[in-house]
Write an enzyme that holds these catalytic residues in place. Structure first.
Site, mmCIF file in Angstrom:
data_model
loop_
_atom_site.group_PDB
_atom_site.id
_atom_site.type_symbol
_atom_site.label_atom_id
_atom_site.label_comp_id
_atom_site.label_asym_id
_atom_site.label_seq_id
_atom_site.Cartn_x
_atom_site.Cartn_y
_atom_site.Cartn_z
ATOM 1 N N MET A 166 0.687 -1.086 -0.041
ATOM 2 C CA MET A 166 0.052 -0.087 0.096
ATOM 3 C C MET A 166 0.878 1.251 -0.086
ATOM 4 O O MET A 166 0.271 2.166 -0.583
ATOM 5 C CB MET A 166 -0.958 0.047 1.183
ATOM 6 C CG MET A 166 -2.013 -1.107 0.982
ATOM 7 S SD MET A 166 -2.827 -1.078 -0.594
ATOM 8 C CE MET A 166 -3.372 0.629 -0.967
ATOM 9 N N TYR A 167 2.175 1.263 0.700
ATOM 10 C CA TYR A 167 3.028 2.287 0.665
ATOM 11 C C TYR A 167 3.353 2.632 -0.803
ATOM 12 O O TYR A 167 3.261 3.699 -1.273
ATOM 13 C CB TYR A 167 4.237 2.097 1.445
ATOM 14 C CG TYR A 167 5.175 3.323 1.701
ATOM 15 C CD1 TYR A 167 4.895 4.470 2.435
ATOM 16 C CD2 TYR A 167 6.318 3.192 0.948
ATOM 17 C CE1 TYR A 167 5.957 5.407 2.213
ATOM 18 C CE2 TYR A 167 7.050 4.163 0.765
ATOM 19 C CZ TYR A 167 6.813 5.282 1.503
ATOM 20 O OH TYR A 167 8.093 6.361 1.323
ATOM 21 N N ALA A 168 3.838 1.479 -1.536
ATOM 22 C CA ALA A 168 4.275 1.592 -2.762
ATOM 23 C C ALA A 168 3.066 1.972 -3.855
ATOM 24 O O ALA A 168 3.259 3.105 -4.492
ATOM 25 C CB ALA A 168 4.757 0.195 -3.355
ATOM 26 N N SER A 170 0.493 4.155 -2.995
ATOM 27 C CA SER A 170 0.174 5.452 -2.698
ATOM 28 C C SER A 170 1.431 6.342 -3.344
ATOM 29 O O SER A 170 1.432 7.310 -3.779
ATOM 30 C CB SER A 170 0.265 5.860 -1.095
ATOM 31 O OG SER A 170 1.734 5.668 -0.460
#
Length: 281
Positions: A166-168, A170
């Protein structure tokens, strides 16, 4: 833009980490005013007190410091904060979209929808869109001084990586939006407003505590990361990767067949870099 002397800046995520360092740099270089936004009200107060003790260049008035505590996931809160900031410091000459979170060390199917998925997208991507939409029309209209937007993305926006999906996601969205905005401003003839997308690897701010450096890509010192971003922003450079091997890894990912890249990424420790991540405690 040669320096921030006399400029007005808005910096999100200004209560700690790189946001604090951007603010210190602005004061030391003689910025006219700095507005710091963050959810951490106590942290903002500490940074504001620290900035009040700093001296800028000789002959330059003390930088005005404005702080605003808010949850940037709310577009209504961002709108209200932008109105307050415009009154406090005027139209910003520089936006530093720096706020961000990382929640990791779990596979996607093990993560929580609200605590990880929704929060990561809202803070790392949507919040910066809200902020920029509020300030950009006035920045476009004010042609008396060059304007800059520094969007702090990540090397994770160029290379997929396990345990931080999810970080990637975003940051891929952040980079795509940021560079599209750069092209839109150029196409519309607003070239006095330039956008820089900054894509660093892991930075030693505590946010990535436990993350491991990759082959030829050690964890960045915060001052080193800020210096790279700051220099690129002043120049109006479109994209800046840090450290340099991030650019090489991105190029190899584009050239190699996927199975071969997967093998190389394992060897370079890219795919194992988040296994021991703990983050801030």
């Amino acid at each position: 833009m040669r320096s921030v002397r006399g400029a007005r800046l808005m910096i999100s995520g200004g209560a700690s980490g790189m946001g604090r360092l951007y603010a210190i740099r602005a004061v030391r270089e003689g910025a006219a005013a700095v507005s710091l936004w963050d959810l951490d009200e106590a942290g903002l107060e500490r940074v504001a007190a620290e900035l009040a003790q700093l001296r800028g260049p000789r002959g330059v008035a003390q930088t005005r410091v404005h702080t605003r505590a808010l949850d940037m996931r709310s577009s209504e809160a961002v709108e209200a904060a932008a109105r307050e900031t415009a009154v406090a410091i005027g139209v910003p000459d520089i936006l530093v979209n720096n706020a961000g979170i990382v929640a990791g060390n779990a596979y996607f199917w093990e993560t929580d929808n609200d605590a990880v998925t929704r929060a990561t997208i809202e803070i790392n991507t949507l919040a910066h869109c809200y902020v920029t939409r509020e300030f950009l029309p006035d920045m476009i209209a004010d042609r008396g001084r060059a304007k800059r937007i520094l969007n702090v993305s990540s090397a994770a926006s160029t290379l997929a990586n396990p345990r931080m999906s999810m970080y990637a996601a975003s940051k891929w969205a952040m980079t795509g939006w940021s560079d599209s905005l750069r092209l839109e401003l150029r196409q519309a003839g607003h070239e006095h407003v330039r956008v820089t997308t900054f894509c660093p690897s892991y930075v030693k701010t505590g946010m990535f505590q436990g993350a491991r450096g990759m082959f030829l890509t050690p964890l960045l010192e915060p001052d080193e990361a800020v210096d790279a971003a700051w220099t690129a922003m002043l120049r109006g450079q479109a994209v800046r990767f840090a450290p340099r091997p991030v650019w090489l890894a991105r190029a190899l990912r584009g050239l190699l067949p996927v199975p071969l890249w997967d093998v190389l990424a394992d060897w370079m420790r890219v795919t194992r870099s988040m296994q021991q991540f703990t983050g801030r405690r």
